[in-house]
Motif scaffolding. Structure first.
Motif, PDB file in Angstrom:
ATOM      1  N   MET A   1       0.851  -1.208   0.000  1.00 62.00           N
ATOM      2  CA  MET A   1       0.000   0.000   0.000  1.00 62.00           C
ATOM      3  C   MET A   1       0.878   1.246   0.000  1.00 62.00           C
ATOM      4  O   MET A   1       1.840   1.339   0.758  1.00 62.00           O
ATOM      5  N   THR A   2       0.592   2.208  -0.854  1.00 60.63           N
ATOM      6  CA  THR A   2       1.390   3.416  -0.938  1.00 60.63           C
ATOM      7  C   THR A   2       1.147   4.317   0.271  1.00 60.63           C
ATOM      8  O   THR A   2       0.162   4.167   1.003  1.00 60.63           O
ATOM      9  N   GLU A   3       2.081   5.264   0.481  1.00 60.71           N
ATOM     10  CA  GLU A   3       1.914   6.199   1.589  1.00 60.71           C
ATOM     11  C   GLU A   3       0.632   7.012   1.429  1.00 60.71           C
ATOM     12  O   GLU A   3      -0.063   7.293   2.400  1.00 60.71           O
ATOM     13  N   THR A   4       0.317   7.364   0.162  1.00 62.72           N
ATOM     14  CA  THR A   4      -0.910   8.133  -0.067  1.00 62.72           C
ATOM     15  C   THR A   4      -2.138   7.325   0.317  1.00 62.72           C
ATOM     16  O   THR A   4      -3.061   7.814   0.971  1.00 62.72           O
ATOM     17  N   ALA A   5      -2.166   6.047  -0.058  1.00 62.62           N
ATOM     18  CA  ALA A   5      -3.309   5.193   0.279  1.00 62.62           C
ATOM     19  C   ALA A   5      -3.434   5.037   1.791  1.00 62.62           C
ATOM     20  O   ALA A   5      -4.529   5.042   2.354  1.00 62.62           O
ATOM     21  N   GLN A   6      -2.289   4.878   2.467  1.00 65.61           N
ATOM     22  CA  GLN A   6      -2.324   4.751   3.919  1.00 65.61           C
ATOM     23  C   GLN A   6      -2.871   6.022   4.554  1.00 65.61           C
ATOM     24  O   GLN A   6      -3.616   5.979   5.543  1.00 65.61           O
ATOM     25  N   ALA A   7      -2.454   7.161   3.993  1.00 68.30           N
ATOM     26  CA  ALA A   7      -2.919   8.440   4.541  1.00 68.30           C
ATOM     27  C   ALA A   7      -4.417   8.592   4.391  1.00 68.30           C
ATOM     28  O   ALA A   7      -5.080   9.213   5.215  1.00 68.30           O
ATOM     29  N   LEU A   8      -4.971   8.006   3.326  1.00 69.36           N
ATOM     30  CA  LEU A   8      -6.382   8.216   3.031  1.00 69.36           C
ATOM     31  C   LEU A   8      -7.320   7.327   3.823  1.00 69.36           C
ATOM     32  O   LEU A   8      -8.520   7.468   3.715  1.00 69.36           O
ATOM     33  N   GLY A   9      -6.805   6.400   4.599  1.00 69.25           N
ATOM     34  CA  GLY A   9      -7.737   5.689   5.453  1.00 69.25           C
ATOM     35  C   GLY A   9      -7.304   4.323   5.922  1.00 69.25           C
ATOM     36  O   GLY A   9      -6.779   3.530   5.153  1.00 69.25           O
ATOM     37  N   SER A  10      -7.523   4.078   7.211  1.00 70.99           N
ATOM     38  CA  SER A  10      -7.292   2.773   7.810  1.00 70.99           C
ATOM     39  C   SER A  10      -8.482   2.486   8.721  1.00 70.99           C
ATOM     40  O   SER A  10      -8.763   3.245   9.657  1.00 70.99           O
ATOM     41  N   THR A  11      -9.201   1.417   8.417  1.00 74.38           N
ATOM     42  CA  THR A  11     -10.396   1.084   9.208  1.00 74.38           C
ATOM     43  C   THR A  11     -10.042   0.826  10.660  1.00 74.38           C
ATOM     44  O   THR A  11     -10.751   1.260  11.579  1.00 74.38           O
ATOM     45  N   GLY A  12      -8.933   0.116  10.892  1.00 75.50           N
ATOM     46  CA  GLY A  12      -8.525  -0.165  12.267  1.00 75.50           C
ATOM     47  C   GLY A  12      -8.209   1.104  13.023  1.00 75.50           C
ATOM     48  O   GLY A  12      -8.612   1.272  14.181  1.00 75.50           O
ATOM     49  N   ARG A  13      -7.482   2.009  12.377  1.00 80.12           N
ATOM     50  CA  ARG A  13      -7.154   3.289  12.999  1.00 80.12           C
ATOM     51  C   ARG A  13      -8.425   4.074  13.280  1.00 80.12           C
ATOM     52  O   ARG A  13      -8.583   4.675  14.359  1.00 80.12           O
ATOM     53  N   GLY A  14      -9.348   4.060  12.322  1.00 79.34           N
ATOM     54  CA  GLY A  14     -10.592   4.789  12.508  1.00 79.34           C
ATOM     55  C   GLY A  14     -11.395   4.264  13.680  1.00 79.34           C
ATOM     56  O   GLY A  14     -11.950   5.040  14.467  1.00 79.34           O
ATOM     57  N   ALA A  15     -11.461   2.937  13.831  1.00 75.00           N
ATOM     58  CA  ALA A  15     -12.220   2.331  14.925  1.00 75.00           C
ATOM     59  C   ALA A  15     -11.619   2.687  16.272  1.00 75.00           C
ATOM     60  O   ALA A  15     -12.343   2.998  17.236  1.00 75.00           O
ATOM     61  N   LEU A  16     -10.282   2.649  16.373  1.00 75.16           N
ATOM     62  CA  LEU A  16      -9.616   2.987  17.631  1.00 75.16           C
ATOM     63  C   LEU A  16      -9.835   4.449  17.992  1.00 75.16           C
ATOM     64  O   LEU A  16     -10.120   4.783  19.149  1.00 75.16           O
ATOM     65  N   ARG A  17      -9.696   5.299  17.000  1.00 78.08           N
ATOM     66  CA  ARG A  17      -9.886   6.732  17.261  1.00 78.08           C
ATOM     67  C   ARG A  17     -11.320   7.032  17.667  1.00 78.08           C
ATOM     68  O   ARG A  17     -11.573   7.814  18.592  1.00 78.08           O
ATOM     69  N   LEU A  18     -12.270   6.424  16.980  1.00 77.93           N
ATOM     70  CA  LEU A  18     -13.677   6.669  17.288  1.00 77.93           C
ATOM     71  C   LEU A  18     -14.009   6.203  18.695  1.00 77.93           C
ATOM     72  O   LEU A  18     -14.712   6.892  19.444  1.00 77.93           O
ATOM     73  N   ALA A  19     -13.493   5.031  19.077  1.00 69.23           N
ATOM     74  CA  ALA A  19     -13.744   4.504  20.421  1.00 69.23           C
ATOM     75  C   ALA A  19     -13.142   5.423  21.477  1.00 69.23           C
ATOM     76  O   ALA A  19     -13.774   5.724  22.507  1.00 69.23           O
ATOM     77  N   ALA A  20     -11.914   5.882  21.231  1.00 72.46           N
ATOM     78  CA  ALA A  20     -11.251   6.766  22.186  1.00 72.46           C
ATOM     79  C   ALA A  20     -11.984   8.098  22.291  1.00 72.46           C
ATOM     80  O   ALA A  20     -12.167   8.648  23.391  1.00 72.46           O
ATOM     81  N   TYR A  21     -12.419   8.621  21.146  1.00 72.79           N
ATOM     82  CA  TYR A  21     -13.153   9.888  21.130  1.00 72.79           C
ATOM     83  C   TYR A  21     -14.463   9.756  21.907  1.00 72.79           C
ATOM     84  O   TYR A  21     -14.812  10.637  22.714  1.00 72.79           O
TER      85      TYR A  21
END
Length: 280
Positions: A1-21
């Motif tokens: 996965m390119t750096e640009t693709a990584q920057a544009l979204g990670s479901t795991g990262r999103g779930a962790l951030r949402l839970a913490a928020y």
């Protein structure tokens, strides 16, 4: 996965951030509710602490340029391209927002707005302008600083819309015998994981037009780190201008130029607004 693709979204990262928020927000809601109900000084300080933590949780790197006015109540006027502006500005300004009345009825976010003691206004009702001006004036006279988005709507983040002049009528208020301080502020998302955002990436921050909130918010949680630049421009008062329209136009120019400097990276570019009208 390119750096640009990584920057544009990670479901795991999103779930962790949402839970913490969610956990962070639910924990502080009753604390702020009690502080507001009892009119404790904490009701002013806690929102800044809350928004700073939220900015970190969401990967927002807030870069501040210029000096925030700190003497007396201040009316901060800013461009507006996203609900994320609330977190960004809330993390650096101890104050309450001025928002359209519809926000009060939004699920969850309406409650958060009320807990930050937001002043709700009906922007389309000309007959209410006088009352709204008085409500805003009363808050300023009580010592509260307020944050106004005078464009009246959110933009695509690539430009600054003309500022509506109606609510600038409050700028004629004198607080303890002194003209109210008005400070223009520019908010500009500039980088996504170090990559210049440009027109292509800026809609990942900007929320405007007919965009649906939930999908956009989820994408924001999934994104990589975003750099958002906040520039405080020299504060002014109505005493340096012939009318509220003139001070509104001055603020719009200052904010627009700040956005251009941030987008282009030319922070050393001279300001083109009239320097003699800034507070010495």
């Amino acid at each position: 996965m390119t750096e640009t693709a990584q920057a544009l979204g990670s479901t795991g990262r999103g779930a962790l951030r949402l839970a913490a928020y969610a956990l962070w927000t639910v924990t502080l809601i009753p604390v702020q509710a009690v502080a507001v109900a009892l009119k404790r000084p904490l009701r002013h300080r806690l929102p800044v602490f809350y928004h700073r933590a939220c900015a970190r949780l969401m990967g927002l790197d807030v870069v501040v340029r210029g000096q925030r006015a700190t003497e007396g109540p201040v009316l901060f006027v800013s461009n507006h391209s996203s609900y994320l502006d609330i977190t960004v500005l809330g993390s650096v300004i101890p104050g309450s927002f001025i928002a359209k009345t519809e926000v009060a009825g939004w699920p969850f976010f309406g409650l958060l707005a009320k807990l930050q003691r937001t002043v709700f206004v009906e922007r389309k009702a000309r007959t209410e302008v006088g009352k709204q001006r008085d409500d805003i004036g009363a808050r300023l006279e009580s010592g509260d600083s307020l944050i106004l988005f005078p464009e009246g709507t959110s933009s695509d983040g690539n430009r600054t819309l003309p500022f509506k002049t109606a609510l600038f009528a409050v700028a004629s208020r004198r607080i303890a015998g002194k003209a109210l301080t008005v400070q223009p502020v520019s908010v500009t998302p500039t980088r996504l994981d170090g990559i210049p955002m440009g027109i292509a990436f800026r809609p990942f921050y900007a929320w405007y037009g007919d965009m649906d909130l939930a999908p956009h918010l989820w994408q924001a949680f999934k994104l990589g780190g975003m750099t958002v630049e906040v520039e405080f421009h020299p504060p002014v008062t109505i005493d340096g201008f012939s009318s509220r329209k003139a001070i509104a136009e001055h603020c719009q120019r200052a904010v627009s130029q700040g956005v251009v400097r941030a987008v282009t990276g030319r922070h050393d570019a001279p300001a083109l607004v009239e320097p003699q009208k800034a507070i010495a």
